[in-house]
Design an enzyme around this catalytic site. Structure first.
Site, mmCIF file in Angstrom:
data_model
loop_
_atom_site.group_PDB
_atom_site.id
_atom_site.type_symbol
_atom_site.label_atom_id
_atom_site.label_comp_id
_atom_site.label_asym_id
_atom_site.label_seq_id
_atom_site.Cartn_x
_atom_site.Cartn_y
_atom_site.Cartn_z
ATOM 1 N N GLU A 1 -30.733 -68.441 -119.277
ATOM 2 C CA GLU A 1 -30.278 -67.403 -118.906
ATOM 3 C C GLU A 1 -30.022 -67.742 -117.436
ATOM 4 O O GLU A 1 -28.893 -67.295 -116.912
ATOM 5 C CB GLU A 1 -31.475 -66.636 -118.439
ATOM 6 C CG GLU A 1 -31.435 -65.625 -120.417
ATOM 7 C CD GLU A 1 -33.359 -64.875 -119.854
ATOM 8 O OE1 GLU A 1 -33.083 -64.195 -118.821
ATOM 9 O OE2 GLU A 1 -34.047 -64.683 -120.727
ATOM 10 N N TYR B 1 -40.235 -69.111 -124.317
ATOM 11 C CA TYR B 1 -39.553 -68.356 -123.042
ATOM 12 C C TYR B 1 -39.879 -69.309 -121.657
ATOM 13 O O TYR B 1 -38.585 -68.589 -121.396
ATOM 14 C CB TYR B 1 -41.450 -67.822 -122.022
ATOM 15 C CG TYR B 1 -40.974 -66.210 -122.146
ATOM 16 C CD1 TYR B 1 -40.408 -66.245 -120.828
ATOM 17 C CD2 TYR B 1 -42.466 -65.649 -120.544
ATOM 18 C CE1 TYR B 1 -39.937 -65.127 -120.078
ATOM 19 C CE2 TYR B 1 -42.234 -65.517 -119.732
ATOM 20 C CZ TYR B 1 -40.487 -64.852 -119.065
ATOM 21 O OH TYR B 1 -40.895 -63.696 -117.789
#
Length: 224
Positions: free
Chosen positions: A161, A154
């Site tokens: 991103e 995660y």
């Protein structure tokens, strides 16, 4: 990470939901194979150019999950599901499709984000396929992977991103104007409240799943 639990229903590997999850698991598995086996041969930017279209297609398929939530086929908030799917679509369509010149997309951040996404989704979709298809509990190893890999994947995915989005900002303004750049900046800012909220939520899911994993084998599990 995970964003739903399946409704109690007759278990069958041939139901539409089971088939969808199995196909999605294989699709992401193929992308994971590409990261591990194809990338070392092609390297960047050739790997990005050869992979991005398949990634866009597979990730766009996650819109089905929003439909499933809206129809009540899975117990998941429609808004939350849509928001999380939208964040992925922002990357694959908003950057990889519309701004392929983005340096980070043609560099290591694309590799790390694709690894984090594909590893996560292979486990997640296969976990749901198993729960939808069989009466028995999912294997312990599958449960452990499902609820523990997020500690690494995660943060890696989110960091990748953000690097890609930041790298895309100059090209967004140059090609589509300041409005699109402002939109991407706004999207980046949503990570500030969004990441800790979702991370804490997943920790709660993980703790519950690990407690149920320690229960006697005759005890039904409620892992989501």
């Amino acid at each position: 990470m995970a964003r739903r639990s399946v409704k109690t229903a007759e278990k069958s590997p041939f139901s539409l939901l089971s088939i969808y999850n199995l196909v999605a698991s294989f699709g992401w598995g193929y992308l994971l194979y590409n990261v591990l086996a194809v990338y070392p041969k092609l390297l960047q930017p050739l790997f990005f150019l050869s992979t991005k279209n398949l990634l866009i297609i597979i990730q766009t398929g996650s819109l089905i999950e929003v439909l499933n939530a809206a129809l009540g086929l899975v117990r998941a908030p429609v808004f939350t599901t849509a928001a999380q799917v939208a964040s992925r679509l922002l990357m694959v369509i908003g950057v990889f499709l519309l701004l392929p010149e983005t340096p980070a997309a043609n560099g290591i951040p694309f590799i790390t984000v694709l690894f984090a996404w594909s590893f996560t989704e292979v486990i997640r979709y296969f976990f749901y396929f198993y729960k939808l298809s069989f009466e028995s509990r999912p294997p312990n190893l599958l449960v452990i992977l499902r609820y523990n890999m997020f500690w690494v994947l995660y943060p890696v995915g989110v960091a990748s991103e953000l690097v890609i989005l930041y790298s895309a900002l100059p090209y967004a303004e140059e090609i589509y104007g300041w409005g699109y750049k402002a939109f991407l900046i706004f999207a980046m800012l949503t990570y500030i409240p969004g990441f800790p909220i979702l991370f804490v939520h997943v920790i709660g899911q993980r703790n519950k799943a690990m407690q149920e994993l320690k229960a006697p084998k005759g005890t039904p599990k409620k892992t989501t």
